[in-house]
Design a protein around this motif. Structure first.
Motif, PDB file in Angstrom:
ATOM      1  N   GLN A  38       0.916  -1.344  -0.155  1.00 42.15           N
ATOM      2  CA  GLN A  38      -0.064   0.030  -0.030  1.00 42.15           C
ATOM      3  C   GLN A  38       0.812   1.283   0.003  1.00 42.15           C
ATOM      4  O   GLN A  38       0.540   2.331  -0.498  1.00 42.15           O
ATOM      5  N   LEU A  39       2.003   1.358   0.644  1.00 49.79           N
ATOM      6  CA  LEU A  39       2.953   2.360   0.874  1.00 49.79           C
ATOM      7  C   LEU A  39       3.641   2.512  -0.713  1.00 49.79           C
ATOM      8  O   LEU A  39       3.442   3.475  -1.147  1.00 49.79           O
ATOM      9  N   ARG A  40       3.846   1.376  -1.267  1.00 48.49           N
ATOM     10  CA  ARG A  40       4.429   1.596  -2.503  1.00 48.49           C
ATOM     11  C   ARG A  40       3.566   2.329  -3.668  1.00 48.49           C
ATOM     12  O   ARG A  40       3.878   3.193  -4.465  1.00 48.49           O
ATOM     13  N   ARG A  41       2.213   1.788  -3.510  1.00 48.25           N
ATOM     14  CA  ARG A  41       1.032   2.584  -4.390  1.00 48.25           C
ATOM     15  C   ARG A  41       1.017   4.078  -4.146  1.00 48.25           C
ATOM     16  O   ARG A  41       0.636   4.861  -5.012  1.00 48.25           O
ATOM     17  N   ARG A  42       1.092   4.405  -2.727  1.00 46.95           N
ATOM     18  CA  ARG A  42       0.873   5.663  -2.347  1.00 46.95           C
ATOM     19  C   ARG A  42       2.166   6.507  -2.998  1.00 46.95           C
ATOM     20  O   ARG A  42       1.812   7.575  -3.491  1.00 46.95           O
ATOM     21  N   LEU A  43       3.430   6.009  -2.662  1.00 43.52           N
ATOM     22  CA  LEU A  43       4.211   6.618  -3.315  1.00 43.52           C
ATOM     23  C   LEU A  43       4.212   6.982  -5.004  1.00 43.52           C
ATOM     24  O   LEU A  43       4.529   8.134  -5.536  1.00 43.52           O
ATOM     25  N   ARG A  44       3.913   5.919  -5.593  1.00 42.72           N
ATOM     26  CA  ARG A  44       3.721   6.031  -7.135  1.00 42.72           C
ATOM     27  C   ARG A  44       2.602   7.142  -7.531  1.00 42.72           C
ATOM     28  O   ARG A  44       2.859   7.619  -8.563  1.00 42.72           O
ATOM     29  N   ARG A  45       1.442   6.934  -6.674  1.00 44.19           N
ATOM     30  CA  ARG A  45       0.653   8.058  -6.898  1.00 44.19           C
ATOM     31  C   ARG A  45       1.019   9.639  -6.876  1.00 44.19           C
ATOM     32  O   ARG A  45       0.354  10.619  -7.036  1.00 44.19           O
TER      33      ARG A  45
END
Length: 364
Positions: A101-108
């Motif tokens: 979930q953190l990785r997705r937040r950083l990509r966004r």
């Protein structure tokens, strides 16, 4: 008064409370000095990405993340300390996130991301003092925008601006500055149409009505100090859910008025007296100005300021003479080399400035 201060604190507020009257009030808010506070760091992606990778704790303990920095990368240049624990991304806690979930937040986040981090020694200090790792305690590093302090001396035609109440970022009512008359004191002080008023004489006016805000300004007489924020900075601080007033370290300040307080405003493009400012490096690692050295006149001055850079946000202008660097007087050509070395040292870079004319320049 307490309720007003809470309203003025923005979307988040940090309160110190005592469980019983016997507690020593001096222990409730133990001061955290520079270097022992969480950091709010704005990281701009470059060809190497954000310049960090993320490690995490055990699966049964989501939200425990630490950053591993790439040497010389974007995160390191933005002030992220080695071994820092990640607390927030763009104003939102990572405490309940999984690694994916953190990785997705950083990509966004796109090309820019604002991180709240804490170095290991900061965690230890806060644990020892019983102070939370809270965003309102953070120091700002390489932030893309910030508040500004304006010092106005009323002229024969007044201050030269219009104050109007209207809805700003997020639909919240605020007091906005418009119709800044060219050449009048507000314009000379650096006021920009569309700035939102945050404080008068250092006291927040957040949450006050129009009439009360006007009364606060008029009560200052012919000299008034205003703290303002432009729309870009307003949007940034709303995203991270913090009051801009928490991050005034890099804002321009002037010495208290002395015997010259009754003098008329200086001509446009010049300033009376001197002022101090503290600069933090921008996303590219530099301070955003060029130097001039002249042996026979003003010794060291600002030749050029990069628009939108750290120096511009701190209020530096071409022609400003550098009088002191980190508390030491500037007195010779060797100070050019000293400033270049200081650009690589631990921020902030603290300057005392006067107003002079530029001649030649060198890059910093």
């Amino acid at each position: 008064m307490v309720a007003r201060r809470i309203r003025a604190s923005g979307p988040r507020v940090l309160l110190a409370v005592a469980a019983a009257p016997a507690h020593d009030p001096a222990l409730l808010c133990a001061p955290l000095g520079p270097g022992v506070r969480p950091r709010l760091c704005h990281v701009v992606r470059d060809e190497g990405g954000f310049g960090f990778s993320v490690t995490h704790g055990l699966p049964e303990h989501p939200g425990s993340f630490w950053l591993v920095l790439s040497p010389g990368g974007a995160a390191e240049r933005a002030g992220v300390p080695p071994g820092a624990r990640l607390l927030e991304v763009n104003g939102l806690s990572v405490e309940q996130l999984t690694h994916s979930q953190l990785r997705r937040r950083l990509r966004r986040s796109g090309a820019q991301v604002t991180l709240l981090v804490a170095a290991p020694e900061v965690e230890e200090q806060c644990r020892r003092l019983g102070v939370p790792l809270a965003a309102p305690l953070a120091e700002g590093w390489a932030l893309p925008a910030g508040p500004r302090r304006l010092h106005l001396q009323e002229g024969p035609r007044g201050f030269g601006f219009l104050l109007r109440e209207e809805k700003g970022v997020g639909g919240r009512l605020g007091q906005f500055l418009w119709e800044v008359d060219p050449g009048l004191p507000a314009d000379q002080a650096g006021m920009r149409a569309g700035d939102r008023l945050l404080a008068v004489a250092g006291e927040s006016v957040e949450g006050l009505g129009h009439a009360e805000t006007v009364s606060r300004i008029r009560a200052q007489g012919s000299r008034v100090a205003l703290t303002v924020v432009d729309p870009e900075a307003d949007r940034f601080f709303r995203m991270v859910r913090l009051s801009p007033l928490l991050f005034l370290e890099g804002a321009e300040t002037e010495d208290p008025p002395g015997e010259d307080a009754a003098l008329p405003p200086a001509p446009r493009g010049s300033r009376q007296g001197s002022r101090r400012c503290s600069l933090y490096p921008g996303p590219g690692g530099g301070y955003g100005f060029r130097l001039s050295y002249q042996a026979g006149g003003p010794r060291l001055s600002i030749a050029q300021v990069t628009p939108g850079g750290a120096a511009a946000r701190a209020g530096l202008q071409p022609g400003d003479e550098i009088l002191e660097v980190n508390g030491r007087p500037v007195d010779g050509e060797q100070d050019v080399d000293r400033l270049h070395r200081l650009a690589e040292a631990e921020p902030p870079l603290c300057l005392r400035l006067g107003a002079r004319s530029p001649r030649g320049w060198s890059e910093l």
